[in-house]
Design a protein around this motif. Structure first.
Motif, short mmCIF file in Angstrom:
data_model
loop_
_atom_site.label_atom_id
_atom_site.label_comp_id
_atom_site.label_asym_id
_atom_site.label_seq_id
_atom_site.Cartn_x
_atom_site.Cartn_y
_atom_site.Cartn_z
N ASN A 187 57.28 -61.06 -3.28
CA ASN A 187 56.53 -61.42 -4.47
C ASN A 187 55.99 -62.80 -4.13
O ASN A 187 54.56 -63.06 -4.18
CB ASN A 187 57.50 -61.50 -5.63
CG ASN A 187 56.63 -62.21 -6.69
OD1 ASN A 187 55.33 -61.64 -7.00
ND2 ASN A 187 56.99 -63.05 -7.46
N GLU A 188 56.47 -63.80 -3.47
CA GLU A 188 55.84 -64.96 -3.04
C GLU A 188 54.95 -64.72 -2.06
O GLU A 188 53.88 -65.52 -1.96
CB GLU A 188 57.12 -65.85 -2.67
CG GLU A 188 57.98 -66.83 -3.90
CD GLU A 188 57.08 -67.73 -4.60
OE1 GLU A 188 56.66 -68.47 -3.86
OE2 GLU A 188 56.86 -67.35 -5.76
N LEU A 191 56.36 -51.21 -4.18
CA LEU A 191 56.32 -52.71 -4.21
C LEU A 191 57.69 -53.08 -4.63
O LEU A 191 58.66 -54.09 -4.07
CB LEU A 191 55.26 -53.03 -5.18
CG LEU A 191 53.81 -53.46 -4.78
CD1 LEU A 191 52.92 -53.83 -5.84
CD2 LEU A 191 54.02 -54.53 -3.50
N GLU A 192 58.52 -52.21 -5.70
CA GLU A 192 59.79 -52.77 -6.14
C GLU A 192 60.70 -52.44 -5.11
O GLU A 192 61.61 -53.55 -4.85
CB GLU A 192 59.90 -51.46 -7.11
CG GLU A 192 59.93 -52.04 -8.62
CD GLU A 192 60.23 -50.88 -9.79
OE1 GLU A 192 59.25 -50.41 -10.12
OE2 GLU A 192 61.34 -50.57 -9.98
N LYS A 194 64.16 -54.80 -1.16
CA LYS A 194 64.72 -55.03 0.29
C LYS A 194 64.87 -56.44 0.77
O LYS A 194 65.68 -57.01 1.33
CB LYS A 194 63.77 -54.30 1.30
CG LYS A 194 64.37 -53.25 2.10
CD LYS A 194 63.51 -52.40 2.49
CE LYS A 194 63.17 -52.70 3.92
NZ LYS A 194 61.96 -51.71 4.35
N ASP A 195 63.65 -57.27 0.17
CA ASP A 195 63.56 -58.61 0.63
C ASP A 195 64.76 -59.53 -0.01
O ASP A 195 65.21 -60.48 0.66
CB ASP A 195 62.22 -59.30 0.36
CG ASP A 195 61.00 -58.67 1.01
OD1 ASP A 195 61.33 -58.13 2.11
OD2 ASP A 195 59.93 -58.66 0.47
N LEU A 254 57.78 -57.73 -12.00
CA LEU A 254 56.98 -58.46 -10.86
C LEU A 254 56.13 -57.44 -10.06
O LEU A 254 54.57 -57.98 -9.94
CB LEU A 254 58.09 -58.90 -9.78
CG LEU A 254 58.83 -60.34 -9.95
CD1 LEU A 254 59.85 -60.53 -8.82
CD2 LEU A 254 57.61 -61.40 -9.89
N ALA A 255 56.61 -56.27 -9.82
CA ALA A 255 55.59 -55.51 -9.19
C ALA A 255 54.41 -54.93 -10.09
O ALA A 255 53.37 -54.99 -9.32
CB ALA A 255 56.49 -54.00 -8.80
#
Ligand SMILES: [Zn+2]
Length: 518
Positions: free
Chosen positions: A63-64, A147-148, A153-154, A166-167
């Motif tokens: 996200n960042e 994206l989720e 994963k990150d 967020l996604a």
């Protein structure tokens, strides 16, 4: 005759995909299909260029990472002439790659990826007929899931509702952020020469694209491509003040039974065209020199302000009517514009004199006594809610479209009656109930249509079929050198100056955003 096969023109392919689209598999497929024609892919990864150019740190959080790249891209665009900064950065990489590779090699530069229509425009201007835009479509719901999963994963965590939010936010910002030069995939996407269906057989689609670019003589249009090309053609007949929209209706037998564009209706059927000669003066909006929809929005707004004033909710001593007119003027186009920028009153569409393209196409079929039940309607822009209900009531089975239309309330007002073909497959929510189906367009766009399907040499003088040799084939109409080298040089030369400004702004933004979080 062509020279030896090692001196064929470079081609350039710009990819466009909304956030969460898997462009890696498209790139992989392009590599393998272009190898068939003897072309090597040079991968120009735009996000890495941006990262290096403004010095984005390594960010583990997806996200960042996306947020920083979006911001940096926006800053590079807004600090460059005509928003071409990111495209110029890609050109810089192309020029330097060109210098490094062996002469005589046939290359396809694949730019991964563009996020704004200005970038496509600059590539179009510089590389002209050697350049292609390829937009890759994935349903929103699939992209959000992708994206989720990436975010989870990150963070080394299982997906949770916060990640879903967020996604969703990333997808909304990616479609269109605030500001003229901000990331705007929504407007870049429809500019494609070729639309890829990311959920369908990629190898087959990319193989066909390469054959089309390299003039395989026997590739012919699909019914969808024909329907959309004719719709685009119909749209060119419109003299509407805001946009040109075209529509066609094709029945189950593949026959074209109606066409239309957004234009003022004409008594006796159809719309005003140049050359009507039975007595009525041309009465199109441009002749009347007014957009009646805008004028009616203005007077509706004035009426509301007047009522509020009457009720004592506007604490102004100005009592005369002119005060209200001026206030509305300021709100719609003056100093107070920012307050009403997204006001829904601006989106009213029912006061227009023009009949929309889709409704004109239905009327066209009706006037000729042709049944539209179970047919397909092709429209260059997603239908508004006024058209959607008429399309539904007429019995048309499906709508195929290219451009989005944000003002349309179709999905909201008819959520039980319509469905999106791609999302239905995804959710498996097929209840078996009858619905009007909406399907995004895939294949050769109307822009590329003529070049793609214009007749090639198909036989020799004895009637023997022409052989298409992929290793000798030349890209259609391509120039052997960069068509506008001076524009390329100007763009590349601008990069240093643009980056200097963008980097300074990025650094201060980056500091602030870290402060906020810390
Ligand atoms: Zn409409």
């Amino acid at each position: 005759m062509s020279e030896s096969n090692d001196s064929r023109p470079d081609i350039y392919i710009g990819l466009v995909g909304a956030a969460g689209t898997d462009l890696k598999s498209v790139l992989r497929e392009l590599k393998s299909q272009l190898l068939v024609v003897g072309y090597t892919v040079e991968h120009i990864k735009v996000s890495e260029l941006i990262k290096a150019a403004v010095g984005i740190p390594d960010l583990a959080d997806e996200n960042e990472r996306i947020k920083h790249h979006m911001k940096a891209g926006d800053l590079i665009r807004s600090n460059s002439a005509n928003g071409g900064g990111v495209a110029a950065l890609a050109m810089q990489a192309i020029v330097s790659t060109r210098g490094k590779t062996t002469k005589g090699k046939s290359r396809a530069f694949v730019i991964d990826s563009f996020k704004h229509p200005d970038e496509i425009e600059l590539f179009d201007r510089v590389y002209v007929r050697n350049y292609y835009t390829m937009s890759v479509h994935l349903p929103r719901i699939t992209r959000q899931k992708n994206l989720e999963i990436q975010i989870a994963k990150d963070q080394h965590q299982p997906p949770d509702p916060e990640m879903a939010m967020l996604a969703k936010q990333i997808i909304t910002d990616d479609e269109k952020s605030q500001g003229d030069k901000a990331q705007n995939v929504r407007d870049a996407f429809p500019k494609a020469d070729f639309f890829v269906n990311g959920k369908s057989d990629l190898p087959q689609q990319i193989k066909r694209f390469v054959e089309i670019v390299f003039a395989e003589p026997f590739v012919t249009p699909t019914l969808d491509e024909y329907g959309m090309f004719m719709a685009k053609g119909a749209g060119y007949r419109s003299a509407d003040l805001s946009r040109q929209v075209g529509a066609t209706i094709i029945d189950q037998n593949g026959s074209l039974i109606g066409t239309g564009c957004n234009e003022a209706p004409y008594p006796g059927g159809g719309f005003y065209v140049d050359g009507h000669s039975d007595g009525i003066d041309d009465n199109r909006d441009y002749v009347k020199q007014i957009d009646p929809n805008a004028a009616e929005i203005q007077s509706t707004f004035i009426e509301i302000v007047g009522i509020l004033r009457e009720a004592g909710h506007i604490g102004d001593t100005k009592k005369d009517k002119r005060g209200d007119v001026e206030l509305v003027d300021d709100l719609l186009q003056g100093d107070l514009k920012h307050l009403a920028r997204n006001a829904r009153i601006r989106s009213l569409i029912e006061f227009g004199r023009v009949v929309h393209a889709e409704m004109h196409a239905i009327c066209d079929a009706a006037a000729a006594g042709k049944a539209v039940r179970d047919s397909s309607l092709y429209c260059t822009t997603f239908p508004c809610h006024l058209c959607a209900k008429h399309i539904m009531a007429s019995g048309i089975a499906e709508v195929v479209y290219i451009e989005p239309y944000p003002k349309s309330l179709t999905a909201k007002l008819y959520s039980d009656e319509i469905e999106f073909a791609d999302e239905r497959r995804e959710t498996g929510n097929n209840t078996g109930q009858r619905r009007l189906v909406f399907r995004p367009f895939h294949g050769v766009s109307p822009i590329l249509f003529q070049r793609a399907f214009r007749q090639k040499k198909r036989k020799d003088s004895r009637g023997i079929l022409a052989l298409w040799d992929p290793t000798m084939a030349e890209p259609t109409d391509a120039s052997r050198t960069v068509e506008r080298p001076r524009l390329e040089t100007t763009a590349v030369n601008s990069v240093v100056r643009v980056l200097k400004k963008a980097k300074a702004k990025y650094d201060s933004w980056s500091e602030e955003s870290i402060d906020e979080e810390g």
